[in-house]
Enzyme design. Sequence first.
Site, PDB file in Angstrom:
ATOM      1  N   ARG A 168       0.849  -1.194   0.000  1.00  0.00           N
ATOM      2  CA  ARG A 168       0.000   0.000   0.000  1.00  0.00           C
ATOM      3  C   ARG A 168       0.890   1.252   0.000  1.00  0.00           C
ATOM      4  NH1 ARG A 168      -5.138   1.792  -1.094  1.00  0.00           N
ATOM      5  NH2 ARG A 168      -6.143   2.885   0.626  1.00  0.00           N
ATOM      6  N   THR A 220      -9.747   0.440  -9.329  1.00  0.00           N
ATOM      7  CA  THR A 220      -8.835  -0.522  -8.708  1.00  0.00           C
ATOM      8  C   THR A 220      -8.955  -1.731  -9.605  1.00  0.00           C
ATOM      9  OG1 THR A 220      -9.175   0.319  -6.464  1.00  0.00           O
ATOM     10  CG2 THR A 220      -8.545  -1.995  -6.615  1.00  0.00           C
ATOM     11  N   THR A 251      -4.033  -0.761  -7.242  1.00  0.00           N
ATOM     12  CA  THR A 251      -4.852   0.385  -7.627  1.00  0.00           C
ATOM     13  C   THR A 251      -4.061   1.673  -7.746  1.00  0.00           C
ATOM     14  OG1 THR A 251      -6.884   1.582  -7.029  1.00  0.00           O
ATOM     15  CG2 THR A 251      -5.412   1.038  -5.233  1.00  0.00           C
ATOM     16  N   SER A 282      -7.749   1.046   3.350  1.00  0.00           N
ATOM     17  CA  SER A 282      -8.213   0.527   2.063  1.00  0.00           C
ATOM     18  C   SER A 282      -9.416  -0.383   2.277  1.00  0.00           C
ATOM     19  CB  SER A 282      -7.075  -0.269   1.422  1.00  0.00           C
ATOM     20  OG  SER A 282      -7.510  -0.918   0.255  1.00  0.00           O
TER      21      SER A 282
HETATM   22  N1  GLY Z   1      -8.475   2.976  -3.286  1.00  0.00           N
HETATM   23  C1  GLY Z   1      -9.364   1.927  -3.075  1.00  0.00           C
HETATM   24  C2  GLY Z   1      -9.075   1.107  -1.885  1.00  0.00           C
HETATM   25  O1  GLY Z   1      -7.944   1.084  -1.449  1.00  0.00           O
HETATM   26  O2  GLY Z   1      -9.937   0.469  -1.352  1.00  0.00           O
END
Ligand code: GLY
Length: 595
Positions: free
Chosen positions: A129, A406, A424, A477
């Site tokens: 992430r 995503t 994403t 997320s």
């Molecule tokens: N940006 C979408 C998520 O991380 O859920």
Amino acid sequence: MASLRQTFLFMGLLVMALVAVAAPEPQSQVSAPAVSRKSAPAAAAEPIIDYRERFIPVVARHGMVVGPEQLAAEIGTQILRQGGNAVDAAVATGFALAVTYPRAGNLAGGGFMLIHLADGNRQTLVDYRESAPAAATRDMFLDAEGALDHSREYFSLQSAGVPGTVAGLLYALDKYGTLDRAQVLAPAIALAAQGLPVSFALSFEIAASAERLRQNPAAAHVFFKADGSAYDIGETWRQPDLAWTLTQIRDHGAEGFYRGEVAQRITAEMAAGGGLITAQDLAAYRVVERQPVRGNYRGFEVVSTPPPSSGGVHILQILNILEGYDLQAMGHNSAAYLHHLTEAMKLAYADRSVYLADPDFVDVPVQQLIDKAYATRQRARIDSRKATPAAQIAPGRPLGGESTETTHYSVADRFGNVVSNTYTLNFSFGSNIVVPGTGMLLNNEMADFSTSPGNANAFGLVQGEANSIAPGKRPLSSMSPTIVLRDGKPWLATGSPGGSVIISTVLQMALNAMEFDMNVATAAAEPRIHHQWMPDVLRMEEGFSPDTIRLLEAMGQPVDIAGRTSGRTNSIMLEDGWLYGATDARRPGGWVAGY
Ligand code: GLY
């Protein structure tokens, strides 16, 4: 459920003989015989078709990649054919999607890769992430009046978190793959350099975001011709700058992205345009390998994504609540079933608003939230006949923003390894800003933080202080790459895009398969609902009976036939030595490639 499948076996065997002559050709990329999942005994030589199922998965024997785009899925499968394992194929597919599926495939985004390792029969989660730059502050997107500046939050250099994708894919390759970097990157580099034919789906996606992409000169340079016009379907689209960036990664590994010339181009753009990401931020980025969250549902083991995603926790919470009801007696997608599903979703999403965040910054009570005893208490709050207004639902006391874009893909190999990967840029095409000279789009993942704590974000999700911005922190997320185990072995790999609807989409996919015995294609195709507590709206896709909708409304459910679909799963079911794949027909261009 298993016995139901056995009951269908005879019919399956009977129709098998007819398949070769009576059935249309399966999708041409698959060489195995056509057919479906209904189980044959373990020793069965062939998969079984059941003609009562309206949707039939693609079948393969040895390896499979199911993803949002054909070329990338075929690249992954080619890696499997060459002897690579599922992680090699997942990494090759991830890099290829950065070229072929720019709305969500990426180099400068982030995600989560859930891996089942046949060796040791265990699962692990690679968290790549994005993280907030060191100069990020809690209120950085508020203006002088304290109002959110959406333009800066979504479409500026400040909306970008420090990218994690390159580090994450290479980490997975180094630790769990078998091929070298050059092998898995070669197909993506070739596609970027030599070009790819513009598909209908790609042309449609670029057209949908054209206005915003044209506002950024570097993005306009990548996505449109020199005269500013769009590429036609079938025309060759080349991305030489992106080929250069991929080559830097091939030649220098993660260093080739996080330091050196690529990093300099990123930081030069940041410095020139008021962005926050510095050379130190890039050099400091780290992948985190985490234990997935796991729980049991009627004998199945559900393994999913832990914080900083909320997905796995809430899928397990909702399943725990629903386990206390006889859902089969209610009937699939009956009003009674949908009512209980909705009420359970509301309770879980209310908890999301308070408890979920980056676990390296906030103490997230994961085990308490997924505790069966907590579910029992939460279930007692549900009125089986009447909707509880969201305003009356305070987040529970456990014992003791996101985007619609995503992408997800699933991979299985002949060695028994399985990968479920969701990554994403946040919005479609992320911030819609390309770093000059790199060909790559920047994410706008900073918008997934609670940018104005206590208020709803662009997608209506109310988020609290736990998910507020802090240097180095990862935004919460909903991405939920998930693997369901049956008898201790991977049985279903699935996941979806969709921001907050990811959780409800993956949940219903898994329930359709586990509870209602649907094959993977039917489980994907069934209409879905979504309720995220706030706003108090029950979003229903097209496809539900008007009678059902009337019954739900009579129970007080605030139904909204949303006019848009929920999520887009790309899934593999593994049964009796066969791989059954299904890409959700809700979006164009998805592909199942297997052999
Ligand atoms: N940006 C979408 C998520 O991380 O859920």
